[in-house]
Scaffold this active site. Structure first.
Site, PDB file in Angstrom:
ATOM      1  CB  CYS A  34      61.122 -20.577  52.605  1.00 33.61           C
ATOM      2  SG  CYS A  34      62.575 -21.142  53.784  1.00 33.61           S
ATOM      3  CB  CYS A  37      64.494 -17.781  56.223  1.00 34.15           C
ATOM      4  SG  CYS A  37      65.238 -18.977  54.998  1.00 34.15           S
ATOM      5  CG  ASP A 440      33.965  12.292  59.179  1.00 33.29           C
ATOM      6  OD1 ASP A 440      32.903  12.494  59.832  1.00 33.29           O
ATOM      7  OD2 ASP A 440      35.007  13.104  59.363  1.00 33.29           O
ATOM      8  CG  ASP A 634      39.543  14.196  58.385  1.00 40.86           C
ATOM      9  OD1 ASP A 634      38.321  13.901  58.790  1.00 40.86           O
ATOM     10  OD2 ASP A 634      39.906  15.357  57.879  1.00 40.86           O
ATOM     11  CG  ASP A 638      36.512  10.487  61.830  1.00 41.54           C
ATOM     12  OD1 ASP A 638      35.102  10.318  62.107  1.00 41.54           O
ATOM     13  OD2 ASP A 638      36.711  11.179  61.361  1.00 41.54           O
TER      14      ASP A 638
END
Length: 758
Positions: A34, A37, A440, A634, A638
């Site tokens: 949880c 933890c 693109d 890519d 970019d």
């Protein structure tokens, strides 16, 4: 990747060192249940010297740590996690496999014992429930109590052990996790039952104890199964890196070496059925390779001499020899693993909010239980214990804690199978809310295989020489245009002092002359005004979109290029539009080229000849108008716009800069995965709302009934466990492929204006 150097070794932890000097490691943790933890792990690691950042993801059981290696060692970090009460594990390898198998076997044994005990105890206590008051012999009643206690005790000690150990760890760390109210409810019910059994009168709750443990364990087992399935994609990637490889000696014999010993330039042998250990170049003949794990391509791919073999692909043809082009740290598969694990370890905003709510809810449960106990003690002391116990059991926050992370884990698993790797924890939520897709052109909508169709020279330079100069300048570039010039490279033409200008072109020195190759305004920038005007006029007669080669004195040549649109691009764009998304092309290529591509795909809005800054401004303008933008690119140019977008996706074959800036990584070049990914993200958001609504409605209805004494503890145990199971099973629907009809008719329905604004 140039932003970080990953190291992935079978059986060890994933770690890499970034350019900022920080070392990063990602590992799995056993025993994390949880948000409490997670906070304990963060505090334990954060207390060490040199720790810069700690990220803990409960849903995927992942921990990511950034630290300074000169001040802290990896062993210190792992030791701190162990001292906090958890077990750190590598992401893959034999140790991780053994841990998963052991966790599963132990869970099954605990559930089996709890189930058998539950059935036996219910048979024994049935006589106590069924008999009329005074209608059962006191000795027989005491016998049934004692036998029920004897059966329930091993269930408590063995099957219930995880709840008590978890609660103890929470209390030692001064946190309130889910195990605290669970352990309190079990201990109270068992303690009161033992007390009443020893004194020979009063109610016993051994059936509720065994039932509560059984249903809780069953819910956790289902959650564990969903979690492990959701991690299968990343672990398959990590396991695909072989432990050893066959290196060819100078004399032609082979030696088996550790994969970490391979270096660029080594000659390696790849037998049939073996995994390609690192990115390499096929030396001779042909190779049939399965790249499904790396690129998502389902069919084997034929590679010829001189072509690239991706690390992580499998040789399904005859044995081949290849030349290593990277070491294991720089291979494609290692980069993918590091990117994927970055996303696995990051804690999504929605999940963090749900964890904080669950933590506050635990405290509220304890206060409410105390209030119920006091109230019933005043009204009717005989019913105070049962009502308090029912409130503790019925309000366990398991469903609330699992509502969000279970869905996100399932959605991540589904996206991985689609070929979309999630590298940012918040990407799924943001992907579900996008209204505009900005793409693109080169390498995304088109194949990226650029062809030089015409070469024009001006002056004394021959076409052959012009192409050779261009090839030398583009030698180390990852831009798709560079591959178009590769075949024209000549050994005697070498460029030095190469400098790449993203979105503009490349500059380098050949035989003492500085050359520029790229867009006209970039290549001609060094010429005199009159020469520039003359060159521009010359280019207008050829093509303003041509790639220009210029020396400091004049326009020397231009190259007219062409590229093919991806075969599936039109269908993918249509699917995006049918989902209510606006599609825009934002490219640095010439306007005429961009317009032709847009017309072929039916895209009405397209922008060409944009610089990286202009792409960012175009995106910002959309955002100022209330749009949420998904950017797909890519190239190096970019990187800025990918970082600025609400959510971004880089192509798996794109530049490392683009991949590092992106939230998603598209392994399969098919854009159809983008539309399916948006559908999955929207579906995940809908299921998440369903889960949160169910968890809230369940507690709103169940708490008053339990507090007023209308719900016995055994019914509360069934209700609480059922609510958790509903949440986990509902989340599991996201990981499954939707039916064709629902995928198009319902999943891809556009968000309403209200939902988009939310």
């Amino acid at each position: 990747m140039n932003a970080a150097t990953p190291m992935v070794d079978r059986g060890s932890h994933v770690q890499w060192t970034g350019e900022d000097g920080l070392t990063r490691t990602v590992f799995a943790v056993e025993g994390m249940r949880c948000a409490g933890c997670a906070r304990s792990i963060e505090r334990a690691i954060g207390a060490l010297d040199g720790i810069e950042r700690v990220q803990v993801n409960v849903a995927t059981a992942r921990v990511a740590v950034d630290w300074r290696a000169d001040r802290t060692r990896l062993g210190d970090i792992l030791r701190a996690v162990g001292q906090a009460g958890f077990r750190p594990l590598p992401l893959a390898g034999e140790q991780a496999d053994q841990s998963f198998r052991l966790e599963r076997r132990t869970a099954i044994k605990r559930i089996g014992l709890a189930g058998l005990g539950m059935m036996q105890v219910m048979m024994f206590v049935y006589g106590l429930y069924a008999a009329d008051p005074g209608g059962i012999d006191p000795q027989l009643a005491q016998y049934l109590r004692v036998v029920s206690m004897l059966v329930a005790t091993p269930v408590l000690l063995y099957s219930g052990a995880p709840f008590f150990s978890g609660a103890w760890q929470n209390l030692k760390r001064r946190t309130l996790g889910m195990d605290v109210p669970v352990a309190a409810a079990i201990a109270l019910a068992y303690g009161a039952s033992v007390f009443n059994t020893l004194r020979g009168e009063g109610e016993v709750y051994f059936d509720s104890v065994t039932m509560f443990i059984f249903f809780l364990l069953t819910g956790r087992f289902v959650e564990m199964t969903v979690r492990q399935r959701s991690l299968s994609g990343s672990e398959a990637l990590a396991r695909s890196v072989p432990a050893t490889a066959l290196r060819v000696r100078p004399g032609g014999s082979t030696e088996r070496v550790h994969v970490g010993a391979l270096a660029s330039g080594d000659r390696i042998s790849i037998p049939r059925g073996s995994v390609v250990p690192v990115d390499c170049e096929l030396l001779e003949g042909e190779a049939l390779v399965d790249e499904s794990l790396v690129t998502g391509e389902a069919k084997p791919v034929l590679r010829r001499a001189g072509e690239r073999l991706l690390g992580g692909s499998v040789n399904v043809g005859h044995p081949v020899h290849a030349l290593a082009r990277t070491d294991v740290a720089g291979s494609t598969i290692a980069s993918l693993v590091s990117l994927l694990e970055r996303g696995r370890a990051e804690r999504p905003r929605l999940a963090s909010a749900a964890d904080r709510a669950a933590a506050r809810f635990v405290f509220a449960i304890l206060l409410l239980s105390a209030a119920v106990a006091i109230g019933w003690w005043i009204v009717d002391p005989s019913r105070a214990f049962e009502a308090t116990l029912a409130v503790l059991v019925v309000t366990c926050p398991c469903a609330l804690s699992l509502a969000t992370p279970a869905v996100l884990a399932a959605a991540t698993s589904r996206l991985t199978r689609l070929g979309l790797l999630v590298t940012n924890g918040d990407a799924i939520e943001r992907l579900a809310r996008v209204t505009t897709v900005m793409i693109d052109k080169t390498g995304t909508l088109t194949t990226g295989a650029v062809r030089i169709t015409r070469t024009h020279t001006f002056g004394e330079l021959t076409q052959q020489r012009a192409r050779a100069i261009a090839a030398a300048l583009e030698r180390d570039s990852s831009h798709p245009l560079a591959a178009a010039f590769g075949e024209f490279a000549e050994p005697g033409v070498t460029a030095t002092e190469i400098r790449e200008y993203p979105g503009a072109g490349v500059e380098g020195c050949i035989d003492g002359v500085t050359w520029r190759l790229g867009r006209a305004e970039f290549a001609l920038a060094g010429l005199r005004v009159d020469d520039t005007a003359s060159a521009a006029s010359t280019l207008d007669a050829v093509s303003r979109d041509a790639i220009v080669l210029a020396s400091p004195e004049r326009l020397e040549a231009c190259f007219v290029v062409a590229e093919d649109v991806r075969s599936d691009a039109k269908a993918a764009i249509d699917r995006l539009r049918s989902a209510g998304l606006e599609v825009v092309i934002a490219s640095g290529d010439g306007r005429a080229t961009v317009s032709r591509t847009a017309a072929a795909l039916g895209i009405e809005e397209a922008y060409g000849r944009l610089t990286p800054e202009q792409k960012v401004e175009l995106l910002r303008e959309r955002q100022r108008n209330g749009k949420r933008v998904l950017m797909i690119g890519d190239g190096i140019n970019d990187g800025p716009v990918l970082a600025a977008a609400d959510v971004s996706c880089a192509m798996g074959e794109g530049s490392a800069v683009a991949q590092a800036a992106a939230d998603l990584l598209l392994l399969n070049p098919s854009l159809g995965a983008i539309a399916a990914g948006v559908a999955t993200a929207r579906r995940a958001l809908g299921v998440m709302r369903q889960n949160l609504t169910w968890a809230l409605a369940y507690n709103v209805c169940a708490v008053p009934l339990a507090a007023l004494g209308f719900v016995p503890p055994w019914v509360a145990a069934i209700g609480m466990s059922a609510s958790s199971l509903v949440v986990v099973l509902n989340a599991g629907r996201v990981a499954r492929s939707p039916r064709a009809r629902s995928a198009h008719a319902r999943v891809l329905m556009p968000l309403s204006p209200e939902e988009a604004a939310a």
